[in-house]
Design a protein around this motif. Structure first.
Motif, PDB file in Angstrom:
ATOM      1  N   TYR A   1      -6.082  -4.056  -2.448  1.00  0.00           N
ATOM      2  CA  TYR A   1      -5.267  -3.470  -1.208  1.00  0.00           C
ATOM      3  C   TYR A   1      -5.799  -4.350   0.073  1.00  0.00           C
ATOM      4  CZ  TYR A   1      -3.110   0.670  -2.646  1.00  0.00           C
ATOM      5  OH  TYR A   1      -2.220   1.771  -2.989  1.00  0.00           O
TER       6      TYR A   1
ATOM      7  N   ARG B   1      -8.003   3.790   1.240  1.00  0.00           N
ATOM      8  CA  ARG B   1      -8.022   3.404  -0.146  1.00  0.00           C
ATOM      9  C   ARG B   1      -7.793   4.698  -0.907  1.00  0.00           C
ATOM     10  NH1 ARG B   1      -6.048   2.399  -4.178  1.00  0.00           N
ATOM     11  NH2 ARG B   1      -6.512   0.474  -5.279  1.00  0.00           N
TER      12      ARG B   1
ATOM     13  N   GLY C   1      -0.827  -4.201   3.601  1.00  0.00           N
ATOM     14  CA  GLY C   1      -0.346  -2.868   4.427  1.00  0.00           C
ATOM     15  C   GLY C   1       0.650  -3.763   5.762  1.00  0.00           C
TER      16      GLY C   1
ATOM     17  N   ASP D   1      -5.457  -4.143  -8.406  1.00  0.00           N
ATOM     18  CA  ASP D   1      -4.342  -3.859  -7.470  1.00  0.00           C
ATOM     19  C   ASP D   1      -5.434  -3.751  -6.325  1.00  0.00           C
ATOM     20  OD1 ASP D   1      -2.414  -3.053  -5.700  1.00  0.00           O
ATOM     21  OD2 ASP D   1      -2.259  -1.033  -6.462  1.00  0.00           O
TER      22      ASP D   1
ATOM     23  N   SER E   1      -1.524  -5.647  -2.566  1.00  0.00           N
ATOM     24  CA  SER E   1      -0.855  -4.856  -1.989  1.00  0.00           C
ATOM     25  C   SER E   1      -1.216  -4.760  -0.410  1.00  0.00           C
ATOM     26  CB  SER E   1      -1.120  -3.343  -2.431  1.00  0.00           C
ATOM     27  OG  SER E   1      -0.685  -3.369  -3.698  1.00  0.00           O
TER      28      SER E   1
ATOM     29  N   THR F   1      -5.062   2.507   4.399  1.00  0.00           N
ATOM     30  CA  THR F   1      -4.878   3.831   3.374  1.00  0.00           C
ATOM     31  C   THR F   1      -6.093   4.495   3.189  1.00  0.00           C
ATOM     32  OG1 THR F   1      -4.977   2.223   1.683  1.00  0.00           O
ATOM     33  CG2 THR F   1      -2.937   2.691   2.266  1.00  0.00           C
TER      34      THR F   1
ATOM     35  N   ASP G   1      -5.200  -4.144   3.474  1.00  0.00           N
ATOM     36  CA  ASP G   1      -4.517  -3.577   4.584  1.00  0.00           C
ATOM     37  C   ASP G   1      -5.172  -2.981   5.699  1.00  0.00           C
ATOM     38  OD1 ASP G   1      -5.917  -1.552   3.634  1.00  0.00           O
ATOM     39  OD2 ASP G   1      -4.319  -0.206   2.882  1.00  0.00           O
TER      40      ASP G   1
ATOM     41  N   ASN H   1       0.809  -1.287   0.100  1.00  0.00           N
ATOM     42  CA  ASN H   1      -0.005  -0.005  -0.109  1.00  0.00           C
ATOM     43  C   ASN H   1       0.912   1.144  -0.088  1.00  0.00           C
ATOM     44  OD1 ASN H   1       0.769   0.101   2.843  1.00  0.00           O
ATOM     45  ND2 ASN H   1      -1.177  -0.003   3.780  1.00  0.00           N
TER      46      ASN H   1
END
Length: 259
Positions: free
Chosen positions: A250, A258, A184, A248, A182, A256, A252, A141
């Motif tokens: 994420y 997002r 985190g 992609d 991705s 983030t 996490d 991330n």
């Protein structure tokens, strides 16, 4: 997911000696795949191989393009056609951007970006010729959100992410899917190396966030386990994701937002 989905399939996992790569290798073996486990650490590979006869250790430096080409050719000769490639090899050289040495920068890109290029090129051309296959790159991330003290890592992961998406576009008509997972903050040796001795306090700071470092916390309130990332990788490599490419994902815990 039924075990038969990957039964007899050949998968290559780089960075399989520890952390997320090892978790991905174990998850694919559990689903019936034969896994060529790639890493520079022969000792770590030996430990993984001792867990299952379906793990075939391959001591390899992904930064060496000729060695990668030769290893992939040998894998296909010994194990059969590679159906899945997971790029999980990665290194982290933390530090302020203006203080990073040339060697730290170069090594980070050599493994995290160029290594992805080497393995994806060697495997992707064979997959394209057969009209099928799945490539999953483990990004970060940090590739989408700036992180203080992680410029080289974030930039290298951003490069690997965009390379994988471009590869997915080029290989789509050939029936090859290319995606990114991705993560985190994940409980791996790489993560703990950043924490220092007081791991409990460090983990709490990551979960709660640090305004001084311009970093939000993790809304789900927990650090990811390597298996959490492996599950996402295995899904994107499977036929259940047959209409997903250049994505992609994420994983996490919402860290983030997002962004």
């Amino acid at each position: 997911m039924q075990q038969s989905e990957f039964a007899g399939a050949v998968a290559v996992v780089t960075g399989a000696g520890q952390g997320i790569g090892a978790a991905v290798a174990r998850a694919l073996v559990a689903e019936g795949a034969v896994v060529a486990a790639v890493d520079r650490n022969s000792g770590a590979l030996a430990g993984l191989a001792a867990e299952s006869s379906a793990v075939r250790p391959c001591v390899l430096d992904v930064t060496d393009s000729q060695a990668v080409d030769s290893a992939v050719e040998l894998m296909e000769h010994q194990l059969g056609s590679i159906g899945v490639l997971v790029n999980a090899a990665g290194v982290l050289q933390p530090g302020p951007a203006v203080e990073l040495g040339d060697r730290d920068w170069a090594e980070t890109f050599a493994v995290n970006s160029t290594g992805v290029f080497h393995t994806s090129r060697a495997v992707g051309c064979r997959m394209a010729a057969r009209g099928r296959g799945a490539i999953v790159t483990v990004g970060s991330n940090a590739a989408g959100v700036p992180r203080a003290g992680m410029a080289a890592y974030a930039a290298s992961k951003a490069a690997a992410t965009m390379f994988t998406r471009c590869l997915g576009l080029e290989l789509a008509r050939s029936g090859v899917r290319c995606n990114i997972v991705s993560p985190g903050s994940t409980d791996t040796g790489m993560q703990r190396a950043l924490w220092g001795e007081d791991t409990e306090a460090a983990e709490r700071r990551v979960i709660e966030g640090d305004l001084g470092a311009w970093r939000v916390g993790i809304p789900l309130g927990r650090i990811a386990a390597p298996a959490d990332i492996a599950e996402a990788v295995v899904f994107l490599a499977s036929d259940r994701a047959r209409h997903i490419t250049m994505h992609d994902l994420y994983v996490d815990g919402g860290a983030t937002l997002r962004a």
